[in-house]
Structure formats: C-alpha cells, structure tokens
Design a protein around this motif. Structure first.
Motif, PDB file in Angstrom:
ATOM      1  N   SER A  84      -1.966   3.524  -5.340  1.00 35.95           N
ATOM      2  CA  SER A  84      -2.008   2.463  -4.332  1.00 35.95           C
ATOM      3  C   SER A  84      -2.667   2.957  -3.048  1.00 35.95           C
ATOM      4  N   ASN A  85      -2.414   4.209  -2.690  1.00 37.11           N
ATOM      5  CA  ASN A  85      -3.101   4.761  -1.521  1.00 37.11           C
ATOM      6  C   ASN A  85      -4.607   4.805  -1.736  1.00 37.11           C
ATOM      7  N   PHE A  86      -5.032   5.114  -2.958  1.00 36.91           N
ATOM      8  CA  PHE A  86      -6.463   5.139  -3.275  1.00 36.91           C
ATOM      9  C   PHE A  86      -7.071   3.743  -3.175  1.00 36.91           C
ATOM     10  N   VAL A  87      -6.387   2.753  -3.729  1.00 32.99           N
ATOM     11  CA  VAL A  87      -6.885   1.371  -3.661  1.00 32.99           C
ATOM     12  C   VAL A  87      -7.045   0.938  -2.208  1.00 32.99           C
ATOM     13  N   LEU A  88      -6.041   1.186  -1.391  1.00 30.27           N
ATOM     14  CA  LEU A  88      -6.096   0.802   0.022  1.00 30.27           C
ATOM     15  C   LEU A  88      -7.209   1.551   0.753  1.00 30.27           C
ATOM     16  N   TYR A  89      -7.355   2.839   0.452  1.00 34.01           N
ATOM     17  CA  TYR A  89      -8.405   3.652   1.081  1.00 34.01           C
ATOM     18  C   TYR A  89      -9.798   3.129   0.725  1.00 34.01           C
ATOM     19  N   MET A  90     -10.016   2.832  -0.542  1.00 35.06           N
ATOM     20  CA  MET A  90     -11.346   2.391  -0.994  1.00 35.06           C
ATOM     21  C   MET A  90     -11.707   1.029  -0.428  1.00 35.06           C
ATOM     22  N   LEU A  91     -10.750   0.113  -0.398  1.00 31.24           N
ATOM     23  CA  LEU A  91     -11.046  -1.226   0.132  1.00 31.24           C
ATOM     24  C   LEU A  91     -11.269  -1.197   1.642  1.00 31.24           C
ATOM     25  N   GLU A  92     -10.664  -0.224   2.295  1.00 32.88           N
ATOM     26  CA  GLU A  92     -10.908  -0.051   3.727  1.00 32.88           C
ATOM     27  C   GLU A  92     -12.291   0.560   3.966  1.00 32.88           C
ATOM     28  N   LYS A  93     -12.682   1.503   3.134  1.00 34.18           N
ATOM     29  CA  LYS A  93     -13.946   2.223   3.335  1.00 34.18           C
ATOM     30  C   LYS A  93     -15.163   1.425   2.897  1.00 34.18           C
ATOM     31  N   TYR A  94     -15.045   0.711   1.773  1.00 35.09           N
ATOM     32  CA  TYR A  94     -16.199   0.000   1.199  1.00 35.09           C
ATOM     33  C   TYR A  94     -15.938  -1.501   1.214  1.00 35.09           C
ATOM     34  N   LYS A  95     -16.896  -2.253   1.704  1.00 31.63           N
ATOM     35  CA  LYS A  95     -16.750  -3.713   1.773  1.00 31.63           C
ATOM     36  C   LYS A  95     -17.312  -4.409   0.540  1.00 31.63           C
ATOM     37  N   ASP A  96     -18.121  -3.693  -0.243  1.00 35.85           N
ATOM     38  CA  ASP A  96     -18.853  -4.341  -1.343  1.00 35.85           C
ATOM     39  C   ASP A  96     -18.442  -3.805  -2.706  1.00 35.85           C
ATOM     40  N   LEU A 139       1.045  -2.866  -2.153  1.00 32.97           N
ATOM     41  CA  LEU A 139      -0.252  -3.541  -2.035  1.00 32.97           C
ATOM     42  C   LEU A 139      -0.178  -4.817  -1.210  1.00 32.97           C
ATOM     43  N   LYS A 140       0.914  -5.016  -0.487  1.00 35.49           N
ATOM     44  CA  LYS A 140       1.097  -6.260   0.264  1.00 35.49           C
ATOM     45  C   LYS A 140      -0.008  -6.496   1.285  1.00 35.49           C
ATOM     46  N   SER A 141      -0.530  -5.428   1.855  1.00 26.97           N
ATOM     47  CA  SER A 141      -1.533  -5.580   2.909  1.00 26.97           C
ATOM     48  C   SER A 141      -2.858  -6.116   2.392  1.00 26.97           C
ATOM     49  N   ILE A 142      -3.069  -6.109   1.074  1.00 31.34           N
ATOM     50  CA  ILE A 142      -4.331  -6.636   0.538  1.00 31.34           C
ATOM     51  C   ILE A 142      -4.102  -7.889  -0.309  1.00 31.34           C
ATOM     52  N   GLU A 143      -2.944  -8.515  -0.165  1.00 34.40           N
ATOM     53  CA  GLU A 143      -2.721  -9.795  -0.842  1.00 34.40           C
ATOM     54  C   GLU A 143      -3.795 -10.787  -0.390  1.00 34.40           C
ATOM     55  N   GLY A 144      -4.401 -11.455  -1.338  1.00 36.44           N
ATOM     56  CA  GLY A 144      -5.432 -12.429  -0.994  1.00 36.44           C
ATOM     57  C   GLY A 144      -6.824 -11.848  -0.872  1.00 36.44           C
ATOM     58  N   ASP A 145      -6.963 -10.541  -0.922  1.00 41.62           N
ATOM     59  CA  ASP A 145      -8.287  -9.913  -0.868  1.00 41.62           C
ATOM     60  C   ASP A 145      -8.960 -10.092  -2.231  1.00 41.62           C
ATOM     61  N   LYS A 146     -10.040 -10.832  -2.261  1.00 43.41           N
ATOM     62  CA  LYS A 146     -10.695 -11.155  -3.528  1.00 43.41           C
ATOM     63  C   LYS A 146     -11.358  -9.948  -4.177  1.00 43.41           C
TER      64      LYS A 146
END
Length: 351
Positions: A15-27, A45-52
C-alpha cells in the motif's frame, strides 16, 4: 502511460508503494490485487478512493482464472509481486499456508505473465516481472560482514524457505524462458500501515496501552532497518532501470539490536505521551525457534548502478513512524480487534 499489476497492494509495503507511485507519477494505472487476509487492509488506501488511476481487485494470487482474466483485460507493463505471508512466527505455527501463497502463488503469477507476454517465441517489448523478496533468504550473519547479492541462500525458517523457493522460481523463469525479471531483497521495513504483529508497531501499541513489551531472548538480535518509503523508491528504480535478470539488495547500513529499538520507542513515548511509560514494561520471553542472530545488507550494487540510497535516517524515520501511529489511533484499533487478540495470546502470553 504505464500500467502496473501490484499484488498485495493493501498490505504494509504494497500500500505504501501504491501511494508513493500515484503521488510521483500522474500518468500511470495501478491494478491492485489483494486477497484481504488479516494483513490486507483497504483503510490503507482511503486517501486514493475515487482515483481512477487505481483499480482494486480482491483476488488470490493462486487463482489462475482471476489473474489470467486481469492479464486479458489490461496490457500490463510491470508486475510487482508483494503478495506474501510474511511473519516468521506464523510460519512456524502453520508452514503450509506459506508454501501455498509464497511459492504456489508466485509460480501462478509467473505463469500468467508468461502466457500474456510470450508470443511466437519472443517476449513483448518493455515488460518486466519484479519479485519483492527479503534478506532473510540469506540466513544469519556473524558479528561482521554483510549480505551481498552473491551470498549463498541459507533460509532458516519456514517463511524464509518459502521466499527462497519463490526467488528460485523467478530466477528459473528468467533462465529457462528468458523472462524479463528482477528480484529485490530488502532489510526490515518500518513506517505507516504496518500490521502490529511486527516489532515496531507492536511495541508502540503495547507501550501506549501499558501492556508488556515482549522481547525475544536477550533482545540482541540485530536487524538492518529501512524506512518503507525508501524501499518504495528502490523498487520503482529497479522496475524502470534495473538490468534484466539481476538481484538487488536494498538496505541502509542501519543496524540496531531489537532491544535498542524497544528502548528508543519507550523513550519517545515517555516524552510525547506519558512519562509513566518506562523500561519496566519490557518482558523478556522465550526465544523464537531458529531465530537468526543478525542481518545486514550491503546496498552498493543498487547504489552504484541506479543511484539509490536510503534517504531517511533511523532517528528521523522512527519519529515519523511513531507520530503516524499516534495520529491514526482508529486505524490501530480496527486492525487489533478480533482474531489479532487470539493470535497475540498464542504468540506471547504463554511464554
């Protein structure tokens, strides 16, 4: 746009990796597969709820049909396999579960990736499978020396034996089929979202609630501690830039005996939370069977080839970690209810 299949992405490091990657890369797109066992937690993963860009799928990595369907639906560029049973104590109690998830699950992931990426005698361009492993596959060190990528594998617990077997299957798929693979082997991680069966969150939670702090043996078992975000950076760098077929050790020359860690947590909580939290809470318990004495990693290869280095000192990382747990008491309450209490009693209260 790159598409990642991340397994075990509701667990601690995943989960830390998922959050890190979505923060670092937008595409990028991350398809996150997790079985949601006791250590998998969607609250991570609550902080990325709704992130497509993030798609969560509840599935078992041993499920050939489910994983094959995902490869059919998405054109994955990377598979990052975090999914694993990971606690040594649990492996001593029930080794079969570790064989099922860590060995059979890894082989299933490799087969599904091979079926999707290998066509007409050649591999699709730009694909890679990365296996997230552990320094425990090397066994135990004496008072000097470090684990290198060339250190012989010598696992001592059912957990580390299952991870060693998984690593060897990854290597075999690379050697036999030419599959584009990497293996990373990390030292002990710590940071946010770690399930409190592991040393640091267990001690934080117990100290706050004035429970005994169970320390195995004499407390002088030494581990090399790595802040989880630094590990996430390393995995990203190996996935995108690591030489195909190579193993990379990820550690920080940040060795501390377990008892030092426990006393440091007591010291910080004594100052931050309650001055009555002190070393009288420490309870030495019967040592774990086959308990490795010391781990230490030489990270020169990843530093020299990819420019990675651990950016977070232990002194900074432990403060950040304790602060996170103090600020997320509801998270801790939720994960320490129910079955965890039974497990805790089995592991520590009768020793």
């Amino acid at each position: 746009m790159k598409t990642y299949l991340v397994t075990g992405g509701a667990g601690f490091i995943g989960s830390n990796f998922v959050l890190y990657m979505l923060e670092k890369y937008k595409d990028i797109t991350i398809v996150n597969v997790d079985k949601l066992t006791y250590a998998g937690n969607l609250e991570n993963l609550k902080s990325i709820e709704g992130d497509k860009r993030h798609v969560f799928v509840q599935a078992d990595i041993c499920d050939r049909e489910a994983i094959t369907a995902l490869f059919g639906q998405y054109d994955f560029d990377f598979v990052i396999n975090f999914a694993a049973e990971s606690h040594v104590d649990r492996s001593i109690t029930n080794p079969e579960i570790f064989v099922k998830t860590n060995v059979e699950g890894t082989v299933n992931m490799l087969q599904c990736a091979k079926n999707a990426w290998y066509r007409d005698g050649k591999w699709a361009e730009g694909k890679k499978y990365l296996q997230v492993s552990t320094d425990e596959v090397y066994g135990s060190l004496g008072e000097t020396g470090y684990f290198m990528e060339t250190t012989p594998l010598d696992p001592h617990s059912p957990y580390s034996a299952s991870k060693t077997s998984a690593d060897l299957f990854v290597k075999a798929f690379g050697d036999t089929y030419g599959m584009p693979v990497n293996i990373t082997r990390c030292s002990n991680n710590y940071g946010p979202y770690q399930f409190p069966e592991k040393l640091i969150p267990l001690m934080i939670n117990n100290a706050k609630t004035k429970k005994g702090l169970p320390v195995y043996g004499d407390g002088m078992n030494v581990r090399d501690w790595l802040y989880v975000e630094d590990h996430c950076k390393a995995i990203d760098m190996v996935a995108s830039g690591g030489r195909v077929g190579e193993v990379y050790n990820v550690g920080g020359h940040n060795e501390r005996p377990n008892i030092f860690i426990v006393k440091k947590i007591i010291e910080i909580l004594h100052d931050k939370v309650d001055p009555s939290i002190d070393e009288s809470l420490i309870k030495y318990v019967e040592d774990r069977m086959g308990h490795d004495r010391r781990y230490g990693i030489d990270p020169e290869k990843i530093k020299n080839e990819l420019g990675w280095y651990p950016e977070t000192t232990f002194e900074v990382g432990i403060e950040k970690t304790i602060n996170w747990y103090l600020e997320h008491e509801d998270w801790m309450k939720n994960v320490t209810s129910g079955d965890y209490q039974k497990y805790y009693a089995e592991m520590y209260k009768n020793k």
